[in-house]
Design an enzyme around this catalytic site. Structure first.
Site, mmCIF file in Angstrom:
data_model
loop_
_atom_site.group_PDB
_atom_site.id
_atom_site.type_symbol
_atom_site.label_atom_id
_atom_site.label_comp_id
_atom_site.label_asym_id
_atom_site.label_seq_id
_atom_site.Cartn_x
_atom_site.Cartn_y
_atom_site.Cartn_z
ATOM 1 N N HIS A 1 0.848 -1.193 0.000
ATOM 2 C CA HIS A 1 0.000 0.000 0.000
ATOM 3 C C HIS A 1 0.880 1.238 0.000
ATOM 4 C CE1 HIS A 1 0.561 1.510 4.171
ATOM 5 N NE2 HIS A 1 0.832 0.249 4.442
ATOM 6 N N CYS A 2 0.279 2.373 -0.409
ATOM 7 C CA CYS A 2 0.974 3.661 -0.328
ATOM 8 C C CYS A 2 0.175 4.561 0.604
ATOM 9 C CB CYS A 2 1.143 4.274 -1.720
ATOM 10 S SG CYS A 2 -0.411 4.571 -2.575
ATOM 11 N N ALA A 3 0.192 5.853 0.382
ATOM 12 C CA ALA A 3 -0.461 6.776 1.320
ATOM 13 C C ALA A 3 -1.981 6.651 1.324
ATOM 14 C CB ALA A 3 -0.069 8.209 0.990
#
Length: 496
Positions: free
Chosen positions: A26-28
């Site tokens: 995942h990212c932000a």
């Protein structure tokens, strides 16, 4: 039960289960999947989940927009699925199996320049500020600059060049380091190689054109003379040399015994590469860079510059979707090296603004759609600050007509920009703050171009929605100025 347990379980099943998930991270704001078979993902049902704000596929990854709570959602997903998460770099490597050869090449180009962008942006802002205080004669009836009148600003003007020179003149050092980092080879060798391309003992690249051939210094090997020419600010020579060094080191690692590898591998990687860089790769790369820069610059300054600008402004957003936009970084840097500025980058900034303005229109049209606003409002802000992917993949491509409206507005703004000769000092922040990287004499006209990139996409998006142009998906109530209209399959009713 945990907050996101139901949606996490549903997403796990809708992407095809454990057998179809190669990796997940995942990212932000987004869950990022690498799927064995992307077609198994049921996008319609995934986007119907309460926690999901949208989906898109990019660089071989299927990305699901969750929002600021993505970490909590990710933890639930990993707990339910039993799948071990990976880091972003591992996910990128895994995703390459879903990418074509061209996509992999473009991804590699992006990975080289992305780490350099913060420095390049800072350099552009510094050059712009130096122009304002040192080149614009705004004092004593237009006869002197701020730096000429005030000692403090004169000192500032000269001091800031230290940073500007480090960023742009010594750019090859950053490029060769970044290639070594991306290829997993010895990064300090990449740095050393870059320094050999810009060493002070070499004739500065900017002085080559004004130096007589007989006065160019050279290394005398008896049987051959090699010109001692530097490659300050040159992009392609640095890239060619960087990749040669990386592939030499990788090849030598496979055949050199570990007992002597620490001595043999660096020596026989670096020395031949430096020699080839000055004898073969540098001259060839310089010529290639000149050709590319001249073609682009000629296109943007010829009698058909309006057509070139219209096409680039109109098509830049689709280039972002495909990943082809990464090549513009190298072209911009080459233009800066050869022409001390770039007329390409201002159009990129205008395209980013246009995409944000189209999303702003969607916010207006869909006022009250709280779920969508969790994507559209941050996406608009992101666009105006230079990052367009959330807007394009989360909103504009979903409905299509705002995407096209932004393309048209970007094309119009680009024509005005190029026709007015707008030049940027450097790559900068790609949205509204991008005006700080524009050469000061073009501030006013570029501000007008930005206004076009805001107003035209907004109005076109509203009109396209009102008359159902390019709209096959959006059947929400139509909000217009002063009234609200509603569509059904058979008629249009109005609420005044």
């Amino acid at each position: 039960m945990a907050k996101y347990a139901d949606d996490a379980k549903a997403l796990y099943e809708l992407v095809g289960g454990k057998e179809n998930i190669s990796s997940v991270t995942h990212c932000a704001t987004r869950m990022r999947f690498v799927l064995q078979d992307p077609d198994q993902a049921d996008i319609e049902k995934i986007e119907a989940l309460a926690s999901v704000k949208g989906t898109f596929t990019q660089a071989g990854q299927f990305q699901v927009i969750i929002g600021n709570d993505v970490q909590e959602f990710y933890n639930e997903f990993v707990s339910i699925s039993g799948i071990e998460g990976v880091n972003k770099e591992e996910a990128k490597t895994d995703a390459k199996k879903n990418m074509s050869l061209l996509q992999r090449m473009l991804a590699a180009l992006a990975e080289i320049f992305t780490p350099l962008i913060p420095a390049i942006v800072v350099g552009g802002l510094i050059l712009g500020f130096r122009n304002v205080i040192g080149d614009i004669k705004m004092l004593e009836e237009g006869t002197k600059t701020i730096a000429q009148v005030y000692p403090f600003w004169n000192g500032t003007y000269n001091f800031l060049w230290l940073i500007g020179e480090a960023i742009f003149h010594f750019l090859p050092v950053g490029i060769t380091w970044s290639i070594a980092k991306k290829m997993g080879t010895t990064q300090i060798l990449g740095i050393v190689l870059g320094i050999t391309l810009v060493s002070p003992q070499l004739l500065n690249a900017y002085a080559v054109a004004t130096t007589k051939a007989a006065d160019i210094p050279f290394w005398d090997f008896g049987f051959a003379h090699i010109p001692m020419i530097g490659y300050q600010a040159q992009v392609i020579p640095a890239m060619l040399a960087g990749f040669m060094l990386a592939y030499l080191e990788i090849g030598l690692r496979k055949i050199v015994p570990n007992a002597v590898s620490m001595i043999v591998t660096p020596f026989f990687s670096l020395v031949p590469t430096v020699l080839a860089a000055h004898l073969i790769l540098g001259p060839i790369g310089w010529k290639i860079g000149d050709v590319i820069a001249n073609v682009v610059y000629s296109g943007l300054t010829s009698s058909l510059s309006w057509l070139f600008a219209a096409l680039f402004g109109f098509l830049y957003a689709p280039l972002v979707v495909t990943g082809l936009h990464h090549m513009t970084n190298a072209i911009d840097l080459q233009l800066m090296s050869q022409f001390h500025g770039t007329n390409l980058w201002p159009m990129i900034a205008l395209s980013n603004i246009a995409q944000g303005s189209a999303v702003l229109a969607i916010i207006f049209l869909h006022k009250g759609n709280e779920k969508e606003e969790q994507v559209s409002i941050p996406a608009t802000i992101s666009c105006y600050l230079g990052v367009t992917e959330p807007a394009m993949f989360g909103i504009n491509l979903k409905y299509l007509y705002p995407f096209v409206a932004a393309m048209i507005g970007s094309g119009i703004a680009a024509v005005i920009s190029v026709s007015s000769g707008v030049m940027a000092n450097s790559i900068g922040v790609g949205g509204i703050p991008g005006i700080l990287s524009i050469k000061p004499q073009y501030y006013l006209i570029f501000a007008f171009c930005m206004l076009i990139a805001i107003v035209v996409p907004f109005m076109l998006t509203v009109l396209f929605r009102k008359y159902n142009i390019l709209n096959k998906v959006d059947q929400a109530p139509i909000r217009t100025f002063g009234k609200r209209e509603f569509r059904t399959d058979s008629k249009k009713a109005s609420n005044l």
